[in-house]
Enzyme design. Sequence first.
Site, mmCIF file in Angstrom:
data_model
loop_
_atom_site.group_PDB
_atom_site.id
_atom_site.type_symbol
_atom_site.label_atom_id
_atom_site.label_comp_id
_atom_site.label_asym_id
_atom_site.label_seq_id
_atom_site.Cartn_x
_atom_site.Cartn_y
_atom_site.Cartn_z
ATOM 1 N N HIS A 244 -5.037 -1.486 -5.111
ATOM 2 C CA HIS A 244 -5.671 -0.283 -4.383
ATOM 3 C C HIS A 244 -6.470 0.124 -5.285
ATOM 4 C CE1 HIS A 244 -2.244 -1.869 -1.864
ATOM 5 N NE2 HIS A 244 -2.953 -1.637 -0.817
ATOM 6 N N GLN B 6 0.856 -11.510 -3.609
ATOM 7 C CA GLN B 6 -0.288 -11.334 -3.526
ATOM 8 C C GLN B 6 -1.090 -10.834 -4.803
ATOM 9 O OE1 GLN B 6 0.439 -8.189 -0.339
ATOM 10 N NE2 GLN B 6 -0.769 -9.832 1.018
ATOM 11 N N HIS C 173 -8.219 -1.082 -0.006
ATOM 12 C CA HIS C 173 -7.236 -2.159 -0.290
ATOM 13 C C HIS C 173 -8.182 -3.680 -0.406
ATOM 14 C CE1 HIS C 173 -4.275 0.247 2.324
ATOM 15 N NE2 HIS C 173 -5.503 0.730 2.576
ATOM 16 N N ARG D 113 7.002 -11.257 5.270
ATOM 17 C CA ARG D 113 6.615 -10.858 6.492
ATOM 18 C C ARG D 113 7.575 -11.937 7.734
ATOM 19 N NH1 ARG D 113 -0.005 -10.350 5.553
ATOM 20 N NH2 ARG D 113 0.284 -8.517 3.868
ATOM 21 N N ASP E 275 -2.677 -8.237 -5.231
ATOM 22 C CA ASP E 275 -2.886 -7.005 -4.515
ATOM 23 C C ASP E 275 -3.548 -5.790 -5.249
ATOM 24 O OD1 ASP E 275 -3.246 -5.615 -2.143
ATOM 25 O OD2 ASP E 275 -1.101 -5.040 -2.043
ATOM 26 N N CYS F 93 0.766 -1.048 0.064
ATOM 27 C CA CYS F 93 -0.104 0.100 0.079
ATOM 28 C C CYS F 93 0.901 1.387 -0.065
ATOM 29 C CB CYS F 93 -1.011 -0.015 1.179
ATOM 30 S SG CYS F 93 -0.771 -1.137 2.493
ATOM 31 N N LYS G 87 -12.749 -3.744 7.580
ATOM 32 C CA LYS G 87 -12.547 -4.690 6.256
ATOM 33 C C LYS G 87 -13.868 -5.762 6.015
ATOM 34 C CE LYS G 87 -9.625 -8.010 8.759
ATOM 35 N NZ LYS G 87 -8.463 -8.708 8.553
#
Length: 663
Positions: free
Chosen positions: A403, A399, A529, A381, A401, A352, A483
Site C-alpha cells: 500500500h 500476496q 492498493h 478467503r 501486497d 489494508c 482500479k
Amino acid sequence: MSIKVTFPDGAARDYSRGTTGTEIVEGISKSLAKKTVAMKWNGVLSDLSDALDADGAIEFVTRDGGSKDVLELIRHDAAHVLAEAVQELWPQTQVTIGPVIENGFYYDFYREAGPFTEDELRVIEKKMAEIIERGAAFTKEVWSRDEAKSWFETKGEAFKVELVDAIPADQSIKMYAQGQWKDLCRGPHMRSVKDVGQAFKLTKVAGAYWRGDSNRPVLSRIYGTAFATKDELDAYLLMMEEAEKRDHRKIGRDLDLFHLQEEAQGSVFWHPRGYVIYNQMEAYIRRRLNKSGYVEVKTPQLMHAKFWEQSGHWGKYRENMFVVPDAIPNTDEDGPVLTEEAEYLALKPMNCPAHVQIFNQGIKSYRDLPLRMAEFGCCHRNEAHGALHGLMRVRQMTQDDAHIFCREDQIQSETEHFVHLLYSVYGHLGFDNVVIKLATRPEKFGGTIERWDAAEKALGDALRATGYDFEIAEGEGAFYAPKLEFHLKDAIGRSWQVGTLQLDYVLPERLGATYVAEDGSRQYAVMLHRAILGSLERFIGILIENHAGKMPMWLAPTQVVVATIVSEADEYAEKLVRQLRDAGIRAEIDTRNEKINYKVREHSVGKVPLMFVVGKREAEEGNVSIRRLGTEGQKVEPFMDALVSLMAEATPPDLKDSAEKAA
C-alpha cells in the site's frame, strides 16, 4: 409522431415512432441488413425487431464484426438451441438456466434418468446442427406472470415456475420462441437460430445443484462453446487441448511440487521441489520492491472484527471471511465447544486495514510521503468449495501486497512508478503481452459519487501519463475504489488478470489515516492498493502452465543433475556436485546402476533443464558431457567452463540486469 435516430458517424434521421431496427437497417442497405443480427440502442444491446419509441442512438451489430457483443449473442442463442435439442431428444427433461460464461455457455437440465454421458453429447450436437439449419426466427412475447406460470406448469417445468416467481414484480416476463419451442429469457437474441452458425462444440458434462444449494436437486450441466467461424473454433479447441496438457495440477503431481487434500480445502501443501519455486519467486519480488523504495512489514493474521467494520468489509465482504469467536473452547468432551458469548475476530482476507494501523502509529508529515509499505501477507478467503481450483483459486494465499500512502499531488508519479515496475517484472518473467483495464464504479460502492469521480479521473490521468494504452471496464471496480487491472497472455494465448492498482480515498477516511500538510492542517492520505503478482500461489500456477512445467533455469527446482555412465565416475560426480552446490547451483547426483539412456529419459520427464553426464573418460579429463532439455545431442566441455556458463544462466533476471549495469 417522429423520433430522431442518431448513427455512429453522428448523422441523424427522423423516423416514425414504432419503427424497428430491422426496418431502419433495411432502409440503409440490403447487404448491411443481411449481416446485421442485433443492435445497440442507446448503448444497450437489443433485439433488432424492437420498436423504437423515443429519440436515441443506434449501432448495428453484425455477425462478421468480431465484437464481444456478437460472440455473446452467438453463445447465448447456442444455449437456447442446446435446450431445444435436448428436449426434442428427451421430451421429459426439464430445462433450468443457460447463461453465457467466459469462453462459452452452459445449460442445466433435470432428468430422471440421471446425468448425460459424453456419448450423448455427440447426439445432441447433431440435433443442434439440424435445428440451426431449420432456421426458425427468434420472436419475443411479453406475458403476464400468471400466464407464464400456467404455461410452464402445464409442461411440467417446475424449475421455470420457480424462476418466474423470482422475477421482481416490476419486471416484465419475456418469452422467446424459436419455432414451436419457447424459453423464459431476458434477451436479446439474434434474428434466427441460423445466425448461430455451425462453429459450436459441446465440451463436457458436470453435475450442479439447483441454485447452488446442496439440499436441492442435482442437475446435469452441459458445457459448450461457439464462435463466429470454424477457424476460430478450431483454434480455441487446439488451445484447450494444449491447456489440458499444461494443467498445473497434473504437472504439480508429476513433478512432485505440491498437493491439495480434502482436510485442508483450498490450502496448498508445498513439497520441497515446489517450495524452491515459491522461495525463488518471493526472493525475486522482495528484491525488486526493496530496490524500488518499499519498506516491508508483518501484520497479524487474526484481528478484531471492529477493524473490518470500520473499513466496510464486515458488511459487504463478511461471507467471504473466516470469523473466529474470541473465546476459550470448552474441554468437556460431552459439552459444546463454546460455552460463552464472545466478540468476533477474523482471519484477514487482505492486508489494508492492518497497514493503516502501522501508518497511524506516530504523526506523519507531508515530507514522509510517499510511504510504500509492502507485506508478503498470508490471507484467508472463505471461497466456496466448488469454486476452488488448484493453485488458481485457493482459500489461503500469500500476496505480494503493498500500500502506497501518498499526497494527492503524488498520485501520478506513484502510478507511473508502479506501472513501470510492473512491466519490468512481467518482462523478466517472460510476459510481454499485457492489457490494462481501468475498472470503474460498481453498483454497490463505498464513499460518495463525487469521491469516486475524482478517483477515476486521477487514476485515468495518471495512467495516460505512463504512455500505455488502456481499456475501460465499466462497473468492475472494487466497492471502495476504482482500479487498474493488468491482464497478461500466456504461451498459448490465454488471458490472466494478475496485477492491480486501486486508488482509494475512502479507507484512509474510515480508518483515520492522516498526515500533517505543509500548511499545518490535517489531511487524509491517498491510499494506493497494489500488487504485481497477486497471490504467489496463483502466479506460480500460471508460470507452471505457461512453461508446461519446464521452468526457466533460475526457477527450476533442480537446475542440473550429474549422472554417471559407469561406477568408476561416481567419485568424480560427487566432487562436481559439491562444487556446483558451493557455487549456489541446485544440483543432484544420479549414480544408480541404470543405463544412461534410462537416466536421461527419467530426468527429461522430470523437466530438469540440464544434465552433466560423466564417465571414466570425463573423469580423467575433467570434462562433462552436457545434455539440455528439449534438444538433441550433447557437447563436451571442461567442467569449470560449464560451471561458469551455468552460473550465468541460473542468475535471477534482476541480478543479471544489475550486474550488466555495473559492468
